[in-house]
Design a protein around this motif. Structure first.
Motif, short mmCIF file in Angstrom:
data_model
loop_
_atom_site.label_atom_id
_atom_site.label_comp_id
_atom_site.label_asym_id
_atom_site.label_seq_id
_atom_site.Cartn_x
_atom_site.Cartn_y
_atom_site.Cartn_z
N THR A 24 0.94 -0.76 -0.23
CA THR A 24 0.40 -0.18 -0.37
C THR A 24 1.01 1.38 -0.36
OG1 THR A 24 0.15 0.34 2.37
CG2 THR A 24 -1.74 -0.99 1.01
N ASP A 25 0.38 2.60 -0.11
CA ASP A 25 0.91 3.61 0.19
C ASP A 25 1.66 3.58 1.49
OD1 ASP A 25 0.54 3.71 -2.58
OD2 ASP A 25 -1.32 5.38 -2.08
N PHE A 26 0.64 3.49 2.06
CA PHE A 26 1.59 3.36 3.14
C PHE A 26 2.08 2.62 3.87
CE2 PHE A 26 -2.59 1.87 4.01
CZ PHE A 26 -2.36 0.67 5.30
N GLY A 27 2.26 1.19 3.22
CA GLY A 27 3.39 -0.03 3.57
C GLY A 27 2.61 -1.16 3.50
N ILE A 44 -1.15 -5.15 9.33
CA ILE A 44 -1.15 -3.56 9.59
C ILE A 44 0.13 -3.16 9.19
CG2 ILE A 44 -2.54 -1.73 8.67
CD1 ILE A 44 -5.07 -2.46 9.77
N ASN A 76 3.84 0.01 8.08
CA ASN A 76 3.79 0.91 7.67
C ASN A 76 5.30 0.26 6.59
OD1 ASN A 76 6.32 0.67 9.58
ND2 ASN A 76 6.33 2.54 10.87
N LYS A 119 8.59 -0.12 7.25
CA LYS A 119 9.77 0.23 8.45
C LYS A 119 9.77 -0.06 9.72
CE LYS A 119 8.75 4.90 6.09
NZ LYS A 119 8.53 6.12 6.02
N SER A 168 4.57 -2.63 13.17
CA SER A 168 2.91 -3.22 12.21
C SER A 168 2.14 -3.31 13.52
CB SER A 168 3.07 -4.20 11.69
OG SER A 168 3.72 -5.77 12.66
#
Length: 195
Positions: free
Chosen positions: A115-118, A139, A141, A143, A146
């Motif tokens: 996704t755009d965020f992760g 879910i 990020n 980085k 989660s």
């Protein structure tokens, strides 16, 4: 319950320890391995998974206030592009409440979506042994941070939980902590993921 009243406990512990070492020794690649250990005041859970080509293997061992349970499965994986990966195969299980080994079948459906965020990872599982089911939504990020939302149940248990995972130094190891709502207890743990 002592090891003398549960002859499978020492075997399960040895297998999980050996599998954890295998996970730690495996480099990140398309095929991979996963090991997770969670500890709570009155319970523990260990999960192992590995994939090689179109075959996957999984095993779990849990202890809780009233007993223990263990299981394993081998599946053939079928990836449907842009939809999900479907896994199906035989399973085996045993627990303090059962009358010995039980045999069944397991179905797993998984999807990983960048996704755009992760990323978002979804998994649903059903095992014919005790009508056991499990659902996970993770879910992240991208980085190292989660969140896991899980729910599961069977003929003998029910549980929902939330956990936060933090990956260490961009490596395969994460520390985690969370809360089990049915048991009303906090847990801490770690995982190693080479996928």
């Amino acid at each position: 319950m002592s090891d003398t009243t549960n002859p499978t406990r020492p075997i399960c512990r040895a297998l999980l320890c050996a599998s954890a070492l295998l996970c730690l020794a495996t480099g990140a690649r398309a095929d991979g391995a996963f090991f997770q250990l969670d500890l709570a005041p009155d319970a523990s859970d260990a999960v192992l998974g590995a994939t090689r080509g179109n075959l996957s293997f999984g095993a779990n061992y849990s202890t809780f206030e009233d007993g223990w349970s263990a299981g394993a499965h081998v599946t053939r994986d079928f990836a449907v592009e842009d939809v999900a990966t479907f896994k199906i195969g035989p399973s085996i299980g045993n627990s303090a409440a059962s009358n010995g080994l039980e045999f069944g079948a397991k179905l797993i459906v998984e999807r990983y979506q960048p996704t755009d965020f992760g990323f978002v990872f979804m998994s649903g599982q059903f095992n014919t042994i005790e009508n056991d089911w499990f659902a996970l939504a993770q879910i992240g990020n991208g980085k190292g941070l989660s969140i896991d939302l899980t729910a599961g149940g069977s003929d003998t248990y029910s549980e929902q939980s939330i956990a936060v995972n933090y990956r260490l130094d961009d490596g395969p190891t994460s520390l985690r902590g969370g809360y089990r709502f049915d048991a009303q207890e906090v847990f801490v743990g770690m995982s190693v993921n080479t996928y």
